[in-house]
Write a protein that holds these residues in place. Structure first.
Motif, mmCIF file in Angstrom:
data_model
loop_
_atom_site.group_PDB
_atom_site.id
_atom_site.type_symbol
_atom_site.label_atom_id
_atom_site.label_comp_id
_atom_site.label_asym_id
_atom_site.label_seq_id
_atom_site.Cartn_x
_atom_site.Cartn_y
_atom_site.Cartn_z
ATOM 1 N N THR A 43 0.821 -1.210 0.000
ATOM 2 C CA THR A 43 0.000 0.000 0.000
ATOM 3 C C THR A 43 0.853 1.257 0.000
ATOM 4 O OG1 THR A 43 -0.190 -0.080 2.394
ATOM 5 C CG2 THR A 43 -1.974 -1.094 1.102
ATOM 6 N N GLY A 44 2.135 1.108 0.164
ATOM 7 C CA GLY A 44 3.035 2.255 0.172
ATOM 8 C C GLY A 44 3.346 2.679 1.587
ATOM 9 N N GLY A 45 4.428 3.393 1.714
ATOM 10 C CA GLY A 45 4.809 3.905 3.023
ATOM 11 C C GLY A 45 4.038 5.169 3.342
ATOM 12 N N HIS A 46 4.480 5.828 4.373
ATOM 13 C CA HIS A 46 3.849 7.077 4.795
ATOM 14 C C HIS A 46 3.753 8.015 3.594
ATOM 15 C CE1 HIS A 46 3.144 10.755 7.040
ATOM 16 N NE2 HIS A 46 2.787 9.982 8.053
ATOM 17 N N SER A 59 -4.079 2.975 3.540
ATOM 18 C CA SER A 59 -5.140 2.083 3.064
ATOM 19 C C SER A 59 -4.785 0.649 3.415
ATOM 20 C CB SER A 59 -5.295 2.209 1.540
ATOM 21 O OG SER A 59 -5.571 3.545 1.180
ATOM 22 N N PRO A 60 -5.795 -0.168 3.749
ATOM 23 C CA PRO A 60 -5.493 -1.540 4.143
ATOM 24 C C PRO A 60 -5.045 -2.445 2.996
ATOM 25 C CG PRO A 60 -7.849 -1.110 4.338
ATOM 26 C CD PRO A 60 -7.198 0.185 3.992
ATOM 27 N N TYR A 61 -5.449 -2.127 1.746
ATOM 28 C CA TYR A 61 -4.980 -2.964 0.639
ATOM 29 C C TYR A 61 -4.985 -2.198 -0.685
ATOM 30 C CZ TYR A 61 -9.928 -3.786 -0.637
ATOM 31 O OH TYR A 61 -11.242 -3.639 -1.005
ATOM 32 N N ARG A 62 -4.171 -2.703 -1.595
ATOM 33 C CA ARG A 62 -4.081 -2.157 -2.954
ATOM 34 C C ARG A 62 -3.883 -3.337 -3.899
ATOM 35 N NH1 ARG A 62 1.053 0.833 -4.546
ATOM 36 N NH2 ARG A 62 0.891 0.697 -6.785
ATOM 37 N N PHE A 70 -6.705 -0.693 -7.675
ATOM 38 C CA PHE A 70 -7.831 -0.615 -6.752
ATOM 39 C C PHE A 70 -7.251 -0.229 -5.393
ATOM 40 C CE2 PHE A 70 -9.084 -3.879 -9.828
ATOM 41 C CZ PHE A 70 -10.339 -3.442 -10.207
ATOM 42 N N ILE A 71 -7.790 0.810 -4.806
ATOM 43 C CA ILE A 71 -7.338 1.253 -3.496
ATOM 44 C C ILE A 71 -8.480 0.967 -2.521
ATOM 45 C CG2 ILE A 71 -6.453 3.162 -2.121
ATOM 46 C CD1 ILE A 71 -5.775 4.529 -4.865
ATOM 47 N N GLY A 72 -8.270 -0.005 -1.668
ATOM 48 C CA GLY A 72 -9.302 -0.407 -0.724
ATOM 49 C C GLY A 72 -9.350 0.495 0.487
ATOM 50 N N HIS A 73 -10.528 1.077 0.733
ATOM 51 C CA HIS A 73 -10.735 1.954 1.896
ATOM 52 C C HIS A 73 -9.638 3.020 1.956
ATOM 53 C CE1 HIS A 73 -13.827 -0.807 3.328
ATOM 54 N NE2 HIS A 73 -12.990 -1.782 3.034
#
Length: 172
Positions: free
Chosen positions: A65-68, A72-75, A85-88
């Motif tokens: 999901t990437g660092g700071h 997001s909880p998932y990608r 898709f960027i989840g939440h």
């Protein structure tokens, strides 16, 4: 990249009742603020398992999901279609985590678009100043289209800098 290539994916999301909105450079392209789209950022609000079920027969991969500042909880990516898709979708503020709402403001040939207000905040928190400035100028120039209720709701978030808070308030 043609946004119409997203329609089969959008139909899958809708068939699974997955709330979504196209944001990022796709939304900027729709607004005619940029001419080229590098990838399609689809914000989704569903459990990861539901999204995977909807796209299970496609060649997808889960990405970090990437660092700071990303929180997001998932990608999940479909590289062949250049879709992320960027989840939440969530980002760190100075002292909290801001969950970016799926607030659709328009439909582009059957594809729900995320609000420019949301992505102004996203680009600001990500430090992507050039894109944030494009949206800031757009929102200032299109005051009748600004979703003031959405901004007022988002202003309740803790952790925004005084500068971001002041800019958001200026759109109302």
């Amino acid at each position: 990249m043609n946004h119409l290539d997203l329609l089969p994916i959008v139909k899958r999301l809708e068939a699974y009742h997955i709330p979504y909105a196209l944001g990022g450079s796709g939304m900027l392209r729709y607004l005619n603020l940029i001419h080229e789209v590098n990838d399609w950022d689809l914000m989704v609000e569903c459990p990861k398992s539901t999204l995977i079920e909807a796209i299970q027969d496609l060649d997808w991969a889960e990405l970090p999901t990437g660092g700071h500042p990303f929180a997001s909880p998932y990608r999940i990516s479909i590289e062949s279609l250049q879709i992320d898709f960027i989840g939440h979708f969530a980002l760190h503020t100075e002292s909290d985590i801001f969950h970016l709402p799926i607030a659709s403001f328009a439909i582009w040939d059957g594809i729900r678009l995320s609000s420019p207000e949301v992505w102004y905040i996203a680009y600001s928190l990500m430090g992507r100043t050039a894109k944030a400035n494009l949206l800031q100028d757009y929102l200032k120039s299109n005051r009748t289209r600004v979703n003031t209720a959405l901004i007022e709701h988002m202003l309740q978030t803790q952790g925004f800098t005084d500068e971001l808070r002041a800019t958001l308030s200026s759109f109302i």
